[in-house]
Scaffold this motif. Sequence first.
Motif, PDB file in Angstrom:
ATOM      1  N   ARG A 261     -57.422  78.358  -7.853  1.00  0.00           N
ATOM      2  CA  ARG A 261     -56.375  77.932  -6.925  1.00  0.00           C
ATOM      3  C   ARG A 261     -56.800  78.190  -5.492  1.00  0.00           C
ATOM      4  O   ARG A 261     -56.727  77.293  -4.633  1.00  0.00           O
ATOM      5  CB  ARG A 261     -55.083  78.689  -7.254  1.00  0.00           C
ATOM      6  CG  ARG A 261     -53.852  78.215  -6.495  1.00  0.00           C
ATOM      7  CD  ARG A 261     -53.616  78.950  -5.191  1.00  0.00           C
ATOM      8  NE  ARG A 261     -53.639  80.377  -5.367  1.00  0.00           N
ATOM      9  CZ  ARG A 261     -53.750  81.247  -4.365  1.00  0.00           C
ATOM     10  NH1 ARG A 261     -53.922  80.801  -3.123  1.00  0.00           N
ATOM     11  NH2 ARG A 261     -53.756  82.536  -4.590  1.00  0.00           N
ATOM     12  N   ALA A 262     -57.274  79.401  -5.214  1.00  0.00           N
ATOM     13  CA  ALA A 262     -57.688  79.734  -3.851  1.00  0.00           C
ATOM     14  C   ALA A 262     -58.885  78.900  -3.415  1.00  0.00           C
ATOM     15  O   ALA A 262     -58.950  78.431  -2.268  1.00  0.00           O
ATOM     16  CB  ALA A 262     -58.022  81.222  -3.765  1.00  0.00           C
ATOM     17  N   ALA A 263     -59.848  78.685  -4.328  1.00  0.00           N
ATOM     18  CA  ALA A 263     -61.041  77.908  -3.974  1.00  0.00           C
ATOM     19  C   ALA A 263     -60.700  76.452  -3.704  1.00  0.00           C
ATOM     20  O   ALA A 263     -61.187  75.858  -2.742  1.00  0.00           O
ATOM     21  CB  ALA A 263     -62.076  78.023  -5.092  1.00  0.00           C
ATOM     22  N   ALA A 264     -59.854  75.865  -4.558  1.00  0.00           N
ATOM     23  CA  ALA A 264     -59.479  74.460  -4.370  1.00  0.00           C
ATOM     24  C   ALA A 264     -58.738  74.265  -3.052  1.00  0.00           C
ATOM     25  O   ALA A 264     -59.013  73.313  -2.299  1.00  0.00           O
ATOM     26  CB  ALA A 264     -58.620  73.990  -5.541  1.00  0.00           C
ATOM     27  N   MET A 265     -57.800  75.155  -2.749  1.00  0.00           N
ATOM     28  CA  MET A 265     -57.070  75.045  -1.496  1.00  0.00           C
ATOM     29  C   MET A 265     -58.001  75.240  -0.299  1.00  0.00           C
ATOM     30  O   MET A 265     -57.874  74.549   0.728  1.00  0.00           O
ATOM     31  CB  MET A 265     -55.929  76.056  -1.458  1.00  0.00           C
ATOM     32  CG  MET A 265     -54.835  75.800  -2.489  1.00  0.00           C
ATOM     33  SD  MET A 265     -53.432  76.932  -2.346  1.00  0.00           S
ATOM     34  CE  MET A 265     -52.764  76.468  -0.751  1.00  0.00           C
TER      35      MET A 265
END
Length: 465
Positions: A261-265
């Motif tokens: 989630r953090a990487a995609a955002m």
Amino acid sequence: MPASVLSYLKRYGLVMCAIGYTGTLILLHALGCFPVAGPYDISHLAGSPALVLQGRVISFPQTRWGQTRFLLEGRAHPLEAFHGRVVVNLNFPMEDLAPGEILCVRGWLSPTRGPTARRMFDERRYWAGYRAYAQLRVWSRESMTRVKGRDHASWTQRAWTFHRCFTQFWFDHLPYEEAALISCITMGSRGVLPLEIKNQCIRAGVYHILVVSGQNMALIIAAGVICLRFLRVPRRKAFWICGLPIVFYTLAVGADPPVLRAAAMAIVGLAALAIGRDVPRYVPFVLAWLWILGFEPEALFGASFQLSFGATASLLALLPWFHVLGGIRLRWARWLAEAGAVSLAVHIGVGPLLVYYFHQLSLAGFVANWTLFPWAGGLMIAGLSLGTWGVCSPGTVPSMLMTAMHMALRGTLRAIETMSGWTWAALPLPAPSKWACGIYYALLIGILWVRRNFYRKHVQKTSFL
């Protein structure tokens, strides 16, 4: 089709797709149809006296208390019609085991366990989020054979090698508890953390510093951009370049739902900045949501997915309520107020989930967000920098820096122990029912929707006047 409808679909079409897809998964879950093991899943062979499986290691193996655990995806032998994922528990340590290896293992297969009166952790729900419904216990080394070793050229293997060398560097130079803490803060290696410290972190409300999330990605991006700008790299090129360490870091820490989630955002945000586009704040969030659930729909019902996305959604939806805090003139007072607002927004958003999974609500967490949380960010950058230095050139890391890190980690452990020891640190509460959680979030969404419409009408009225 009217232009207004087309404009609405263009702006909120992605959100509507996410809501529709998620609603379908929730409906199937309520009907008992998802997540469930398929008709030929390996879990249907549970209870067999001795089962042989051959497959690929698809997770980072974790060694703890003389045992190694990992996820294996493959087929049974000779009943090759049965296939799927299984949690393999080796009753002996295998430090050199790596993801991507193909193994043939023989052991006792049993279903994953649910919660009990003494053991509140729901193992069945947790592993179902990874599409694993059974666990295989392997008792001896003779029951495991390597069919194909590791591929040193793959990015996953390189990331795993970096992960192992990174954590080993800290365990070679620091006491066990301090090395475990910095490994958790930097790499999310919660499997090496002693249970006592883990419970102290939960009670003190700082368990989120042990999970790789948006804070880690933001700090890596900020440090990368600063270094590249110091080297006179143009800003837009710096944003593109920072995407590469984000991808490698995601692979190195294991690519769990909070990390993805953090990487995609982060990647979507960097791409938008690099091309000069101003995208709505919810677009990276929704893209990350669809990306994870598209490949692993079972993750929706896992605690890590719910808490990670719930905390982020709370910040996106509730922080605008506290815009008046920007008018505080004193910098230190504004910082304290904003830190308190962040903590309050997260507790409003994921409070019921925290009580549901941990059966307690941390009151000390409000204090921790003013102290330990920003301090953990500094530890993360310092630990990641020194650890990478130690991996690349172990003998050149100055002892003065290692001593400073030792003192900082020792003080952090003492602070966590002190906060968890307060009598009012955590309020024990019974786990709410799913219906109670649903009603709570329905009311919260309704309040946000009413306030949004009221604010929009107020702005329109003010502009007209």
